[in-house]
Write an enzyme that holds these catalytic residues in place. Structure first.
Site, PDB file in Angstrom:
ATOM      1  N   GLY A  14       3.000  -1.033   4.174  1.00  0.00           N
ATOM      2  CA  GLY A  14       2.967   0.605   4.182  1.00  0.00           C
ATOM      3  C   GLY A  14       4.490   0.923   3.507  1.00  0.00           C
ATOM      4  O   GLY A  14       5.139   0.625   2.632  1.00  0.00           O
ATOM      5  N   GLY A  15       5.151   1.531   4.688  1.00  0.00           N
ATOM      6  CA  GLY A  15       6.488   2.117   4.449  1.00  0.00           C
ATOM      7  C   GLY A  15       7.566   1.245   3.658  1.00  0.00           C
ATOM      8  O   GLY A  15       8.277   1.588   2.918  1.00  0.00           O
ATOM      9  N   SER A  66       3.519  -1.512  10.655  1.00  0.00           N
ATOM     10  CA  SER A  66       5.376  -1.537  10.576  1.00  0.00           C
ATOM     11  C   SER A  66       5.786  -3.134  10.213  1.00  0.00           C
ATOM     12  O   SER A  66       6.522  -3.583  10.890  1.00  0.00           O
ATOM     13  CB  SER A  66       5.673  -1.463  12.039  1.00  0.00           C
ATOM     14  OG  SER A  66       5.246  -0.102  12.316  1.00  0.00           O
ATOM     15  N   GLY A 111       2.696   2.605  10.806  1.00  0.00           N
ATOM     16  CA  GLY A 111       3.811   4.060  10.519  1.00  0.00           C
ATOM     17  C   GLY A 111       4.474   4.272  11.859  1.00  0.00           C
ATOM     18  O   GLY A 111       5.247   5.170  11.790  1.00  0.00           O
ATOM     19  N   ASN A 135       1.004  -1.239  -0.005  1.00  0.00           N
ATOM     20  CA  ASN A 135       0.055  -0.026  -0.071  1.00  0.00           C
ATOM     21  C   ASN A 135       0.871   1.239   0.060  1.00  0.00           C
ATOM     22  O   ASN A 135       1.459   1.657   1.093  1.00  0.00           O
ATOM     23  CB  ASN A 135      -0.980   0.111   1.178  1.00  0.00           C
ATOM     24  CG  ASN A 135      -1.911   1.351   1.263  1.00  0.00           C
ATOM     25  OD1 ASN A 135      -1.902   2.264   0.533  1.00  0.00           O
ATOM     26  ND2 ASN A 135      -2.317   1.324   2.600  1.00  0.00           N
ATOM     27  N   TRP A 136       0.945   1.774  -1.153  1.00  0.00           N
ATOM     28  CA  TRP A 136       1.724   2.822  -1.252  1.00  0.00           C
ATOM     29  C   TRP A 136       1.356   4.410  -0.600  1.00  0.00           C
ATOM     30  O   TRP A 136       1.812   5.233  -0.580  1.00  0.00           O
ATOM     31  CB  TRP A 136       2.202   3.115  -2.761  1.00  0.00           C
ATOM     32  CG  TRP A 136       3.160   2.266  -3.253  1.00  0.00           C
ATOM     33  CD1 TRP A 136       3.941   1.191  -2.747  1.00  0.00           C
ATOM     34  CD2 TRP A 136       3.562   2.230  -4.656  1.00  0.00           C
ATOM     35  NE1 TRP A 136       4.842   0.509  -3.586  1.00  0.00           N
ATOM     36  CE2 TRP A 136       4.595   1.066  -4.901  1.00  0.00           C
ATOM     37  CE3 TRP A 136       3.287   3.003  -5.929  1.00  0.00           C
ATOM     38  CZ2 TRP A 136       5.293   0.730  -6.140  1.00  0.00           C
ATOM     39  CZ3 TRP A 136       3.855   2.373  -7.152  1.00  0.00           C
ATOM     40  CH2 TRP A 136       4.786   1.260  -7.101  1.00  0.00           C
ATOM     41  N   LYS A 137       0.098   4.361  -0.242  1.00  0.00           N
ATOM     42  CA  LYS A 137      -0.739   5.607   0.197  1.00  0.00           C
ATOM     43  C   LYS A 137      -0.396   6.728  -0.736  1.00  0.00           C
ATOM     44  O   LYS A 137      -0.223   6.257  -1.772  1.00  0.00           O
ATOM     45  CB  LYS A 137      -0.116   5.708   1.828  1.00  0.00           C
ATOM     46  CG  LYS A 137      -0.278   4.591   2.372  1.00  0.00           C
ATOM     47  CD  LYS A 137       0.311   4.740   3.969  1.00  0.00           C
ATOM     48  CE  LYS A 137      -0.143   3.201   4.683  1.00  0.00           C
ATOM     49  NZ  LYS A 137      -0.179   3.587   6.172  1.00  0.00           N
ATOM     50  N   HIS A 170      -9.518   1.330   5.200  1.00  0.00           N
ATOM     51  CA  HIS A 170      -8.308   1.580   5.770  1.00  0.00           C
ATOM     52  C   HIS A 170      -8.345   2.795   6.940  1.00  0.00           C
ATOM     53  O   HIS A 170      -9.155   3.578   6.648  1.00  0.00           O
ATOM     54  CB  HIS A 170      -7.239   2.323   4.931  1.00  0.00           C
ATOM     55  CG  HIS A 170      -5.717   2.203   5.256  1.00  0.00           C
ATOM     56  ND1 HIS A 170      -5.204   3.150   6.221  1.00  0.00           N
ATOM     57  CD2 HIS A 170      -4.839   1.367   4.996  1.00  0.00           C
ATOM     58  CE1 HIS A 170      -4.072   2.835   6.363  1.00  0.00           C
ATOM     59  NE2 HIS A 170      -3.753   1.705   5.957  1.00  0.00           N
ATOM     60  N   GLU A 225      -5.262  -4.496  10.789  1.00  0.00           N
ATOM     61  CA  GLU A 225      -4.192  -3.210  10.878  1.00  0.00           C
ATOM     62  C   GLU A 225      -4.231  -2.485  12.222  1.00  0.00           C
ATOM     63  O   GLU A 225      -5.234  -1.669  12.314  1.00  0.00           O
ATOM     64  CB  GLU A 225      -4.080  -2.301   9.701  1.00  0.00           C
ATOM     65  CG  GLU A 225      -3.758  -3.161   8.434  1.00  0.00           C
ATOM     66  CD  GLU A 225      -3.444  -2.007   7.338  1.00  0.00           C
ATOM     67  OE1 GLU A 225      -2.339  -2.268   6.898  1.00  0.00           O
ATOM     68  OE2 GLU A 225      -3.915  -1.116   7.297  1.00  0.00           O
ATOM     69  N   GLU A 229      -6.608   5.168   7.603  1.00  0.00           N
ATOM     70  CA  GLU A 229      -6.529   6.584   7.427  1.00  0.00           C
ATOM     71  C   GLU A 229      -7.868   7.135   6.648  1.00  0.00           C
ATOM     72  O   GLU A 229      -8.243   8.211   7.044  1.00  0.00           O
ATOM     73  CB  GLU A 229      -5.179   6.579   6.528  1.00  0.00           C
ATOM     74  CG  GLU A 229      -3.738   6.498   7.195  1.00  0.00           C
ATOM     75  CD  GLU A 229      -2.693   5.938   6.291  1.00  0.00           C
ATOM     76  OE1 GLU A 229      -2.896   5.755   5.444  1.00  0.00           O
ATOM     77  OE2 GLU A 229      -1.992   5.384   7.059  1.00  0.00           O
TER      78      GLU A 229
HETATM   79  P1  13P Z   1       3.209   0.730   7.527  1.00  0.00           P
HETATM   80  O1  13P Z   1       3.733  -0.670   7.109  1.00  0.00           O
HETATM   81  O2  13P Z   1       3.903   1.823   7.139  1.00  0.00           O
HETATM   82  O3  13P Z   1       3.207   0.730   9.051  1.00  0.00           O
HETATM   83  O4  13P Z   1       1.649   0.990   7.196  1.00  0.00           O
HETATM   84  C1  13P Z   1       0.932  -0.244   7.359  1.00  0.00           C
HETATM   85  C2  13P Z   1      -0.383   0.262   6.460  1.00  0.00           C
HETATM   86  O5  13P Z   1      -1.062   0.927   6.813  1.00  0.00           O
HETATM   87  C3  13P Z   1      -0.603  -0.811   5.284  1.00  0.00           C
HETATM   88  O6  13P Z   1      -1.917  -0.279   4.813  1.00  0.00           O
END
Ligand code: 13P
Length: 256
Positions: A237-238, A216, A176, A10-12, A98, A170, A100
């Site tokens: 994500g990251g 994470s 993050g 998930n590149w956001k 999600h 999640e 967010e």
């Molecule tokens: P991180 O891996 O950066 O913690 O993000 C997780 C996430 O929200 C994937 O959708």
């Protein structure tokens, strides 16, 4: 029941088309003409889907996801993208619910459920995200929150819909932050979510549904998390923004 793991990037709000091309050039030598013991999915921003489709369109080991879709079909919804439009970009999955989107854009369980239904109408596979905040966990509300999110978000779903749905657990406090849920915490929540699916859709669906962990996930913790019996992959994500670490997570997570 052997469930095929699914690892999704998930590149956001990162990587426009040119950075998407750079990522694809780094990843392609490792995925072209390769088979994986898992599904590999990349979710770029909307504006990079065309580039991602161009780069990965004939790579059978990689599927594309969108990060959101509208709960409406078409019309006066400025800034929105419909589920139907996504089909033109070789998109097979869509991330919905999600944290967010819930926290920053005010998406309620009802809105998320409407989006889930729109995705299914055009045969997109939802990656349905759920998870509690730290305050909810510390207040003893973990099960209550997960129960509400699962019951309302999947309301009206058929067995066929569930067969094409992936759940991503999640915990918001792990996203993050570099704070991963311990394998024991994650396993406990995953087992509970699977039991909720059993209550709502029956034992077969519960045994089949894939539940990813997100929050994470890194190359150095993927193996321990993926060794848990109810964890069937990761939503990353990251650590999925660079091809080598995304690949390392997939390799470490499937090496067991
Ligand atoms: P991180 O891996 O950066 O913690 O993000 C997780 C996430 O929200 C994937 O959708």
């Amino acid at each position: 029941m052997i469930r095929r793991p699914i690892f999704a990037a998930n590149w956001k709000m990162n990587k426009g088309p040119s950075e998407t091309e750079d990522f694809a050039r780094a990843l392609l030598p490792h995925v072209q003409h390769q088979t994986f013991p898992c599904d590999v999915v990349i979710a770029p921003p909307f504006v990079s889907l065309a580039k991602a489709a161009e780069m990965f369109g004939n790579v059978t080991s990689v599927a594309l996801a969108a990060q959101n879709c509208s709960q409406f079909d078409a019309g006066a919804y400025t800034g929105e993208v419909s589920a139907m439009m996504l089909r033109e970009f070789y998109v097979h999955y869509v991330i919905l619910g999600h944290s967010e989107r819930r926290a920053i854009y005010g998406e309620t369980d009802e809105i998320i459920n409407a989006k889930m239904k729109k995705a299914r109408e055009v045969n997109l596979k939802p990656i349905f995200c759920i998870g509690e905040t730290l305050e909810e966990r510390e207040g003893g509300k973990l099960e209550e929150v997960l129960r509400r999110q699962v019951t309302k978000g999947l309301e009206g779903f058929s067995e066929k819909d569930m067969a094409d749905t992936v759940i991503a657990y999640e915990p918001v406090w792990a996203i993050g932050t570099g704070v991963t849920a311990t394998a024991a915490q994650a396993q406990e929540a995953h087992a509970f979510v699977r039991s909720l699916i059993g209550e709502n859709f029956g034992a077969d669906t519960a045994a089949r549904i894939r539940i990813q962990y997100g929050g994470s996930v890194k190359p150095n913790n993927a193996a321990e998390l993926m060794a848990c019996p109810d964890i069937d992959g990761a939503l990353i994500g990251g650590a999925a923004l660079e091809a080598p670490s995304f690949l390392a997570i997939i390799q470490n997570g499937t090496a067991a």
